[in-house]
Design an enzyme around this catalytic site. Structure first.
Site, short mmCIF file in Angstrom:
data_model
loop_
_atom_site.label_atom_id
_atom_site.label_comp_id
_atom_site.label_asym_id
_atom_site.label_seq_id
_atom_site.Cartn_x
_atom_site.Cartn_y
_atom_site.Cartn_z
N HIS A 21 0.45 4.37 -2.54
CA HIS A 21 0.23 5.76 -2.11
C HIS A 21 1.38 6.68 -2.49
CE1 HIS A 21 -3.20 5.14 1.04
NE2 HIS A 21 -3.43 4.51 -0.09
N ASN A 76 -3.41 8.73 4.68
CA ASN A 76 -2.21 8.16 5.29
C ASN A 76 -2.16 8.27 6.81
OD1 ASN A 76 -1.17 7.47 2.77
ND2 ASN A 76 -0.13 9.46 2.52
N ARG A 132 0.82 -1.21 0.00
CA ARG A 132 0.00 0.00 0.00
C ARG A 132 0.85 1.27 0.00
NH1 ARG A 132 -3.36 2.75 4.41
NH2 ARG A 132 -5.07 3.76 3.27
N HIS A 180 -6.29 -5.85 -2.30
CA HIS A 180 -7.07 -6.00 -1.07
C HIS A 180 -7.32 -7.46 -0.71
CE1 HIS A 180 -8.73 -1.60 -1.17
NE2 HIS A 180 -7.45 -1.67 -0.90
C1 HEM Z 1 -9.13 1.37 -5.85
C2 HEM Z 1 -9.06 2.29 -4.92
C3 HEM Z 1 -8.60 1.99 -3.51
C4 HEM Z 1 -9.22 2.41 -2.38
C5 HEM Z 1 -10.46 3.28 -2.30
C6 HEM Z 1 -8.47 1.87 -1.27
C7 HEM Z 1 -8.78 2.08 0.05
C8 HEM Z 1 -8.16 1.46 1.11
C9 HEM Z 1 -8.53 1.66 2.49
C10 HEM Z 1 -9.61 2.59 2.99
C11 HEM Z 1 -7.73 0.86 3.24
C12 HEM Z 1 -7.74 0.73 4.76
C13 HEM Z 1 -6.88 1.82 5.37
C14 HEM Z 1 -7.11 1.97 6.85
O1 HEM Z 1 -8.13 1.53 7.35
O2 HEM Z 1 -6.25 2.53 7.55
C15 HEM Z 1 -6.86 0.16 2.34
C16 HEM Z 1 -5.92 -0.76 2.72
C17 HEM Z 1 -5.07 -1.40 1.84
N1 HEM Z 1 -4.95 -1.15 0.50
FE1 HEM Z 1 -6.20 -0.05 -0.63
N2 HEM Z 1 -7.44 1.13 -1.75
C18 HEM Z 1 -7.46 1.17 -3.12
C19 HEM Z 1 -6.56 0.59 -3.97
C20 HEM Z 1 -5.47 -0.15 -3.59
C21 HEM Z 1 -4.43 -0.60 -4.45
C22 HEM Z 1 -4.31 -0.25 -5.93
C23 HEM Z 1 -3.56 -1.34 -3.70
C24 HEM Z 1 -2.30 -2.05 -4.11
C25 HEM Z 1 -2.09 -2.58 -5.29
C26 HEM Z 1 -4.08 -1.35 -2.35
C27 HEM Z 1 -3.54 -2.03 -1.31
C28 HEM Z 1 -4.00 -1.99 0.00
C29 HEM Z 1 -3.49 -2.84 1.05
C30 HEM Z 1 -2.47 -3.95 0.88
C31 HEM Z 1 -4.15 -2.46 2.22
C32 HEM Z 1 -3.94 -3.02 3.64
C33 HEM Z 1 -2.78 -2.27 4.28
C34 HEM Z 1 -2.41 -2.74 5.68
O3 HEM Z 1 -2.94 -3.73 6.17
O4 HEM Z 1 -1.54 -2.08 6.27
N3 HEM Z 1 -5.22 -0.59 -2.32
N4 HEM Z 1 -7.13 0.55 1.05
#
Ligand code: HEM
Ligand SMILES: *[C@@H]1O[C@H](CO)[C@@H](O)[C@H](O)[C@H]1NC(C)=O
Ligand SMILES: *[C@@H]1O[C@H](CO)[C@@H](O)[C@H](O)[C@H]1NC(C)=O
Ligand SMILES: *[C@@H]1O[C@H](CO)[C@@H](O)[C@H](O)[C@H]1NC(C)=O
Ligand SMILES: *[C@@H]1O[C@H](CO)[C@@H](O)[C@H](O)[C@H]1NC(C)=O
Ligand SMILES: *[C@@H]1O[C@H](CO)[C@@H](O)[C@H](O)[C@H]1NC(C)=O
Length: 315
Positions: A62, A90, A58, A189
């Site tokens: 970002h 972030n 992530r 995800h």
């Molecule tokens: C399509 C639009 C996307 C949205 C709206 C989105 C939104 C989010 C949100 C809201 C979270 C949780 C953050 C939190 O609660 O603190 C999250 C976590 C995460 N996102 Fe996304 N995301 C998107 C695309 C992506 C992409 C493109 C990737 C990587 C290729 C990605 C990888 C991740 C990962 C791996 C997590 C978990 C991180 C952790 O456990 O520390 N996301 N995302």
């Protein structure tokens, strides 16, 4: 050795003629140990905490979505500078900075002043996916590090979980990414966790969610409760990189509103979701391609930017 000098010569000749370009073997002469150092650093971090692979993936996303893959996200705030770490997407959320610091310190020992933080982060994202059972791919290298960062740009460029399919598509298009890239990359995800504050409205207010799935999440994430309670983005295997994320979308068991937007029974992306749910290989192939494309968003190359010594601050 011979091929090392040959590629150096070729690079020197080419850089006279064309704009500097990313290449897989960018550091093969200047830092041959780079790839194993990053791979081992990531493996160590994931062994220590399985979630870290998700956090590093992530972090790279970002970074790339805010003025390109230039390590801008890694810059700390100072008394006269506000960076991206406290931007809406972030703050209290992005993590993995210490892991990048540790890897960077080892890389600096092996090859001082040579490898950018942006490249280390790109490699760490790939190695995280591999370490958790996902696909591998060759990472183009040669990015340099920014000398600045923008909280405003971070607020405006990173998609939010409240986005609908239309705004998700236009956000990805603004970064040069296709609808296919959007669906494949959302498969990121399949690992990691999200905070209650990010999915509360989905589990209470949306109709496009399985009722018993919503109920069980409501117990974890009560109205007016703790915003920081965590739930897995893939409720079955949050530390394994697989296509279960897409199978869950078919069952209306996505954690985020934005995830379920990709499949609602009649949206333009339903076909891709269905394909990735049934063909793991197709998902892996398209995810790898999309990661390479994302990693090529507006890199600083040639003499632009710098090679930061400490990823947290400008030299
Ligand atoms: C399509 C639009 C996307 C949205 C709206 C989105 C939104 C989010 C949100 C809201 C979270 C949780 C953050 C939190 O609660 O603190 C999250 C976590 C995460 N996102 Fe996304 N995301 C998107 C695309 C992506 C992409 C493109 C990737 C990587 C290729 C990605 C990888 C991740 C990962 C791996 C997590 C978990 C991180 C952790 O456990 O520390 N996301 N995302
Ligand atoms: C960032 O999160 C911290 C801790 O939750 C909070 O105190 C602070 O106000 C937040 N900053 C911004 C800019 O939202
Ligand atoms: C960015 O978002 C944060 C958190 O929501 C907010 O506190 C801050 O004022 C915003 N900053 C800019 C420059 O837009
Ligand atoms: C998607 O969200 C945008 C911005 O909030 C809104 O203007 C638009 O009407 C929404 N589109 C659909 C199809 O819901
Ligand atoms: C659900 O929607 C209502 C009406 O729009 C709103 O007042 C409420 O805050 C929402 N609840 C959550 C948990 O987002
Ligand atoms: C599904 O999403 C599409 C595109 O956003 C929208 O036009 C359609 O009305 C939605 N269908 C359902 C059943 O919600």
């Amino acid at each position: 050795m011979a091929s090392c000098y040959y590629s150096l010569l070729l690079l020197a000749l080419l850089s006279q003629a064309v704009a500097a370009k990313l290449s897989q073997d960018f550091y093969s002469c200047s830092c041959p140990k780079l790839l194993p150092i990053v791979r081992k650093g990531v493996a160590r971090a994931i062994k220590n905490e399985a979630r870290m692979g998700a956090s590093l993936l992530r972090l790279h996303f970002h970074d790339c979505f805010v003025n390109g893959c230039d390590a801008s996200i890694l810059l700390d705030d100072t008394s006269n500078f506000i960076g991206e770490k406290t931007a809406a997407a972030n703050n209290n959320s992005a993590r993995g900075f210490n892991v990048i610091d540790d890897i960077k310190a080892e890389v600096e020992k092996a090859c001082p002043g040579v490898v950018s933080c942006a490249d280390i982060l790109t490699l760490a994202a790939r190695d995280s996916v591999v370490q958790l059972g996902g696909p591998s791919w060759e990472v183009p290298l040669g990015r340099r590090d920014s000398t600045t960062a923008s909280r405003l740009a971070a607020n405006n460029s990173i998609p939010a979980p409240s986005f609908n399919l239309t705004t998700l598509k236009s956000n990805f298009a603004s970064h040069g990414l296709s609808v296919k890239n959007l669906v494949a990359l959302s498969g990121g995800h399949t690992i990691g966790l999200a905070r209650c504050v990010q999915f509360r409205s989905h589990i209470y207010n949306d109709s496009s969610i399985d009722a018993s799935f919503a109920k069980s999440l409501q117990r974890k994430c009560p109205r007016g409760g703790n915003d920081d309670v965590l739930a897995p983005l893939d409720f079955q295997t949050p530390t394994h990189f697989d296509n279960l994320y897409f199978k869950h979308l078919l069952l209306k068991k996505a954690l985020l509103h934005s995830d379920q937007e990709l499949f609602n029974g009649s949206s333009s992306t339903d076909k891709l979701v269905t394909k990735y749910a049934s063909q793991n290989d197709a998902f892996f192939k398209d995810f790898a391609k999309a990661m390479i494309r994302m990693s090529r968003i507006k890199p600083l190359t040639g003499t632009k930017g710098q090679i930061r010594i400490n990823c947290r601050k400008v030299n």
